[in-house]
Design a protein around this motif. Sequence first.
Motif, PDB file in Angstrom:
ATOM      1  N   LEU A 142      32.410  34.435  50.584  1.00  0.00           N
ATOM      2  CA  LEU A 142      33.307  33.381  50.127  1.00  0.00           C
ATOM      3  C   LEU A 142      32.574  32.054  50.000  1.00  0.00           C
ATOM      4  O   LEU A 142      32.792  31.289  49.045  1.00  0.00           O
ATOM      5  N   LEU A 165      36.503  29.636  44.178  1.00  0.00           N
ATOM      6  CA  LEU A 165      37.581  30.294  44.915  1.00  0.00           C
ATOM      7  C   LEU A 165      38.827  29.425  44.853  1.00  0.00           C
ATOM      8  O   LEU A 165      38.769  28.217  45.141  1.00  0.00           O
ATOM      9  N   VAL A 209      34.516  40.742  47.646  1.00  0.00           N
ATOM     10  CA  VAL A 209      33.732  39.510  47.511  1.00  0.00           C
ATOM     11  C   VAL A 209      32.251  39.832  47.333  1.00  0.00           C
ATOM     12  O   VAL A 209      31.559  39.195  46.532  1.00  0.00           O
TER      13      VAL A 209
END
Length: 797
Positions: free
Chosen positions: A394, A432, A526
């Motif tokens: 992330l 994101l 991810v």
Amino acid sequence: MSTEPETTEETGPGTPEMPEAQGAPEAPDEAAGGGLAADGGDGAAEASRAGETSEGADGGAGEETAESTEGAESAEAAEAAEAAEAAEAAEAAEAAEAAEAAEAAADGAGKPELSEAAAELAAQRVERERIERRKAERDGPVESGAKLSGKAADLLAAVRAVEAGAKPASAVFAAPSRPAPERTPEPGPAATAAASVRPAPEPEPVRQERPAPAPAPAPAGPSPRTVDAVRRVLAEGGAPEALGQQAAVALGEGAGELLRADPWQLLRVPGVRPEQADGFARALLGAECGPQDERRGRAVTVWLLEQAALAGHTALEAPVLTAALAQRGVPDPDEAVQSALAEGEALVFEDALEEPGAPAAQPADDEEEAERPVRALIALERYAMAEESLADGLARLINSPSQDAEETWAPVVAALSGGAAELARAVAGHGLVLHTGGDASRAEPAALLGAARDAGLRALAVCHTADGRDRLAALPPTRGAGVGTVAGLLAGAEGPGRDGDGALELDLLIVPDAPQLDVESAAMLVESLPDGARLVLGGDPALLWSAGPGRVFADLLAARACPQIASRLPDPGPIGELVSGIGIGELNQVEAPGKEVVIVPVRDAGEAVHRTVQLVADSVPRAFGVPVEGTVVITPGHGGAAGTRALNAALKERLNPGPGRFGGFDPGDRIAYSPAPGRTLPGTVVKADAEGLHLSCAGAPVVVPRERVEAWVRHGWALTAHQAVGARWPAAVVVLPGDAAQALSRPWVYTAFGRGERHLSVVQGAEGALPRAVAEIPAKPRTTRLATLLRPQSPTD
């Protein structure tokens, strides 16, 4: 309480393991689930109760008589030799059959280049059938528990309870990790409905033959020699030999020697409890066995961490773990934890306490910086590594936006308006983005998906369930393209290909059901995205969390590491108004002129079952024109007088009566198929034969091997809320018996009441427990590390 909760929400972080101490199940399913798993999750609660129920003893595979003499062992060796000779002859014949099948396939298709693939598929089918025939010839069906009593019967009942009701628990612990099979699906009965989702001019013929969106259900498994060795050790310890297959799968090759050297390794078999493993160890070790044994402390430590994972935790605070060890009779809990850490069975972390109400940092002697309070966390390596990998991935997306973002995304932003345009602007500038809202808000990421694809970007949206995928594909902006499921994408059956580095060839990935992502699935998604790709995680934060460990979406919202776009689109109609109030803790009366919401009061569980059958079979079809298959029944748990088992039995008797000749199932039965933690696929039974139980799930055929039917399939007219999350039906009947009070919470009610699109009937026997749950009982906390891991990685202002 007789209603068994299905979710991991029933266990708090301080009591991952002990129903006797807490008056609640030690772990969930969901799964199934269930639970799983676990579904899981729904059903993992039953895994925790397995030693206390008779459910597991009702549907097992039975046990074989112990062979305790040398003569018997010799006979067994001779029998094995004969079986091997017969197998060699059979293999030769089967190889010929496989060649003939491949040749026929090539002739029928008229494409010689497919003959090798057809031959491989035929050979694999034959090999699986051969293995199953040999196992069936050696074991044979024996009535469960027919020859057992006392400790052995209890142990068999415990494990069968997991297989019958806690499918995700079984799936989680039977395999060392979930990612591996998902990354490399088997070419046989594997998971996927790719041909119907991914547009392609000529879909690959091999993928067309794959039946179902599920993981490969029939791995080769341990060798017969390993299983036999385990059975002999189990017999010596007074445990049912029928557990040999499960123990061999859990412990791998050499499982017999491992069990003999460390009998407490039996705790790795799903459904086995410490007191049962203690009895097994006493029988094998005699006077050497004692509570102070280092092996026992280490095994119980791992078992408690596994139970915590079933309850949704990715880690446990050290004081919580040591207190639980003390309750389990471990004389030196600290030493047991240290032993588990030294052997690599678990990992320890120190995370800074930065939550509201945490103690303030204390000045340190002779240092300029203040000491920050920390908490010590103990975690299984599997979940600790997944959580850290997710945090790293992330952070990579957050900090690596592409340089040409403005030019690339300008056409997308220009093509949208309102909330969808706001979402597109956030995506243009950030790797994101989080998007929150109810079911109606899915129109905004759908519009983003359509505009991105129109602009030439490689965009895909993946949902938690096949129903969610189909509903998203039905929204006009998507035009039915660019949608799939999380499981299908991870298995390589849906979505784009991968580049030379193994990354998905995507510019934008949207996950509208992010609250249902556990840490392992989220980490895999991810990790698969290339640098510069955009990830939109969307969903309703008021829903039940994932059946598997973690609370990914909630942790991301709490970490505030990226933009958060809140949709302003309300869910329509009386049901939408009712559910919106529940989300903020208010159970309001709503105007329902078309009887969209109906309350049906009942006095007891028997009346609840009767009224439920009446609603599904008569009232709802007559009043709203919704066919029987368009109505789902949701109840808090699998057990109890008004749980899924009782309701499904009554509904089957009314809607599809039959003898249930294949594991209790008949053609036409509505089922819930849960091949992995947190994944439940509604479907129907088509037929049964020597190959297994044939199902139709989301329009795709699925074949469940006969030895997996009990663990992976249950009747599906009635589901738990965790099994139903991610899908919607035209009508929903929510059953709240009087003994369900302890299972109710605001997320559970919110999830259950929101499953019906046109009509909701509430069979209400819980009285004041329902409004109290909505107003006062939020989601139970889970101990996770993701929010803490993300804080230092967030970009500075």
